[in-house]
Scaffold this motif. Structure first.
Motif, short mmCIF file in Angstrom:
data_model
loop_
_atom_site.label_atom_id
_atom_site.label_comp_id
_atom_site.label_asym_id
_atom_site.label_seq_id
_atom_site.Cartn_x
_atom_site.Cartn_y
_atom_site.Cartn_z
N ARG A 118 21.14 17.12 40.13
CA ARG A 118 20.49 16.30 39.11
C ARG A 118 21.50 15.61 38.21
N PHE A 119 22.56 16.35 37.81
CA PHE A 119 23.54 15.75 36.91
C PHE A 119 24.24 14.56 37.56
N PHE A 120 24.53 14.68 38.86
CA PHE A 120 25.20 13.57 39.55
C PHE A 120 24.28 12.35 39.62
N VAL A 121 22.99 12.57 39.85
CA VAL A 121 22.05 11.45 39.87
C VAL A 121 21.95 10.83 38.47
N TYR A 122 22.02 11.66 37.42
CA TYR A 122 22.05 11.12 36.06
C TYR A 122 23.28 10.23 35.86
N LEU A 123 24.42 10.63 36.45
CA LEU A 123 25.62 9.80 36.36
C LEU A 123 25.40 8.45 37.04
N ILE A 124 24.71 8.46 38.18
CA ILE A 124 24.40 7.21 38.88
C ILE A 124 23.53 6.32 37.99
N VAL A 125 22.53 6.92 37.35
CA VAL A 125 21.66 6.17 36.43
C VAL A 125 22.49 5.59 35.29
N PHE A 126 23.38 6.42 34.73
CA PHE A 126 24.21 5.96 33.61
C PHE A 126 25.06 4.75 34.01
N PHE A 127 25.81 4.87 35.11
CA PHE A 127 26.73 3.79 35.48
C PHE A 127 26.00 2.54 35.97
N SER A 128 24.81 2.71 36.53
CA SER A 128 24.03 1.53 36.93
C SER A 128 23.61 0.73 35.70
N PHE A 129 23.12 1.42 34.69
CA PHE A 129 22.73 0.73 33.45
C PHE A 129 23.97 0.31 32.65
N PHE A 130 25.05 1.08 32.76
CA PHE A 130 26.31 0.72 32.11
C PHE A 130 26.79 -0.62 32.64
N ASP A 131 26.70 -0.80 33.96
CA ASP A 131 27.08 -2.08 34.57
C ASP A 131 26.21 -3.21 34.03
N LEU A 132 24.90 -2.94 33.93
CA LEU A 132 23.98 -3.95 33.40
C LEU A 132 24.32 -4.32 31.96
N PHE A 133 24.45 -3.32 31.09
CA PHE A 133 24.66 -3.59 29.67
C PHE A 133 26.06 -4.16 29.39
N SER A 134 27.03 -3.81 30.22
CA SER A 134 28.38 -4.34 30.00
C SER A 134 28.45 -5.84 30.28
N GLN A 135 27.47 -6.38 31.01
CA GLN A 135 27.44 -7.81 31.29
C GLN A 135 26.98 -8.64 30.09
N LEU A 136 26.19 -8.02 29.20
CA LEU A 136 25.50 -8.79 28.17
C LEU A 136 26.43 -9.63 27.28
N PRO A 137 27.54 -9.07 26.77
CA PRO A 137 28.35 -9.88 25.85
C PRO A 137 29.27 -10.88 26.56
N ILE A 138 29.46 -10.76 27.86
CA ILE A 138 30.53 -11.52 28.52
C ILE A 138 30.07 -12.59 29.51
N MET A 139 28.83 -12.50 30.01
CA MET A 139 28.44 -13.37 31.10
C MET A 139 28.28 -14.83 30.66
N SER A 140 27.66 -15.04 29.51
CA SER A 140 27.48 -16.41 29.02
C SER A 140 28.83 -17.09 28.75
N PRO A 141 29.75 -16.44 28.02
CA PRO A 141 31.07 -17.07 27.82
C PRO A 141 31.81 -17.30 29.14
N PHE A 142 31.65 -16.38 30.11
CA PHE A 142 32.31 -16.54 31.41
C PHE A 142 31.81 -17.79 32.12
N ALA A 143 30.48 -17.96 32.14
CA ALA A 143 29.91 -19.14 32.78
C ALA A 143 30.32 -20.42 32.06
N THR A 144 30.35 -20.37 30.73
CA THR A 144 30.77 -21.54 29.95
C THR A 144 32.22 -21.90 30.25
N GLY A 145 33.06 -20.86 30.41
CA GLY A 145 34.47 -21.08 30.72
C GLY A 145 34.70 -21.74 32.06
N LEU A 146 33.71 -21.63 32.96
CA LEU A 146 33.81 -22.28 34.27
C LEU A 146 33.37 -23.74 34.20
N GLY A 147 32.97 -24.18 33.00
CA GLY A 147 32.53 -25.56 32.83
C GLY A 147 31.06 -25.76 33.18
#
Length: 389
Positions: free
Chosen positions: A2-31
């Protein structure tokens, strides 16, 4: 396990939330144009919907282990592929593939957790999984915001990809013995179609709860920064307010109060969560002082903490293991759809922030009333799926 599956849940959502502050500036930087910037953010959640549904269907056919393994590995590949982006076309394509592959993970992971839960503890276990989601919401944006200053978006995605590779290896080691053994089904069970989920009162409310939870998140992500900017606070203030809601939710998930989710009826705690979130949105529309805004986020975090375990418990109570994967697939598709609708609807209506909060408050209150109306409805598993448990 169960704990390992919780880790999978954590890192899956971690990947999602880590995108929030950076994706718009990244796309803008590509023109990229404003339309492409918005599309690059939204297409991830759009692709997530398809990934969730596909994952649910395949999980019931092949079992959660293989779908989870495939989702983790392909998600890692998609994260490493950010280094290949050279323009708007490749950005949109890789964002779509990333959203699709990431969408395979969560329904399979939660099916693992649900099928391994004792019915008497399903609410508490859902609260613990919610705590890992809450922690991801706290640490994900902070991590990407700090790291992006010294490195690049491609590096952040590559680091997330390394996490996914490690989780893939760990899944082979720790979850292999829990491969799903398909049960012989009766003709009546085989006749159960996905449409049956949308006729069941408990499942309908679980789906709608998932939708409105993320609808409110979409509104909050779009409108709260605008209000903070209007009040002449900096971006750190927005992060602090979001952290307050996340911390409150995590505390409720992990403290002994989480036993309430095993005792109280899920529809009751679901309605309470919606009412609290509605109240916080209304409060946010009216106050301008930072301390009162923080209080509103405390209320919102409490509502979030009541809502998340409730909809998971409703789904577990209303399904059986043989079709739970498919149910979770639709369930998380409603999650993804809620984010898309929440942010885009407010953008299309072009509402000022106080009107946007008031509209969101009214919608959440209507959803709470609809939930309360269903208190006497039958929430037993869909007919044809019941088994002795």
């Amino acid at each position: 396990m169960r704990f390992f599956v919780y880790l999978i849940v954590f890192f899956s959502f971690f990947d999602l939330f880590s995108q929030l502050p950076i994706m718009s500036p990244f796309a803008t930087g590509l023109g990229a144009s404003a339309f492409i910037v918005g599309l690059s953010v939204g297409i991830y959640s759009f692709a997530n919907i398809f990934g969730n549904i596909i994952s649910g269907i395949l999980t019931d056919r092949r079992g959660p282990f293989y779908i989870l393994l495939f989702g983790l590995f392909t998600s890692a590949l998609s994260l490493f592929s950010y280094g290949l982006i050279s323009g708007s076309g490749s950005l949109i394509g890789i964002r779509f593939v990333h959203g699709l592959t990431e969408g395979l993970i969560i329904p399979a992971a939660f099916t693992f957790l649900a099928n391994g839960s004792e019915r008497s503890k399903r609410g508490r276990n859902a609260a613990i999984s919610g705590a890992f989601v809450g922690l991801a919401a706290i640490f994900g944006p902070a991590y990407s915001g700090i790291v992006s200053v010294k490195t690049s978006v491609v590096t952040i995605m590559a680091i997330n990809g390394v996490f996914m590779v490690l989780l893939t290896i760990g899944a082979v080691i720790f979850l292999r013995s829990f491969t799903y053994v398909r049960k012989v089904k009766t003709a009546k069970q085989k006749a159960v179609k996905p449409l049956a989920f949308f006729r069941h009162p408990g499942i309908i409310r679980a789906f709608l709860g998932a939708f409105f939870l993320m609808f409110s998140q979409g509104v909050l992500a779009l409108v709260l920064p605008l209000k903070v900017e209007y009040l002449q606070f900096d971006a750190k203030t927005t992060g602090m307010l979001l952290s307050v809601f996340g911390l409150v939710a995590v505390l409720i998930f992990v403290l002994p109060i989480n036993r309430i989710f095993d005792i109280a009826r899920p529809m009751v705690t679901l309605a309470v969560g919606l009412i609290l979130m509605s109240g916080s949105m209304l409060f946010l529309s009216q106050v301008d002082e930072l301390s009162l805004m923080m209080l509103a986020m405390v209320v919102y975090g409490t509502g979030f903490a009541f809502l998340f375990p409730s909809i998971n418990s409703l789904l577990i109570d209303s399904t059986e293991p043989e079709t739970r994967g498919k149910a979770y697939g639709f369930f998380y598709a409603f999650f993804s759809f809620g984010v898309v609708v929440g942010s885009s609807a407010i953008g299309i209506l072009d509402l000022e922030f106080h009107h946007a909060f008031m509209l969101a408050s009214a919608i959440l209150l209507i959803a709470a009333i609809f939930t309360l109306i269903g208190l006497r409805k039958d929430t037993r598993p869909v007919e044809g799926q019941r088994s002795a448990q």
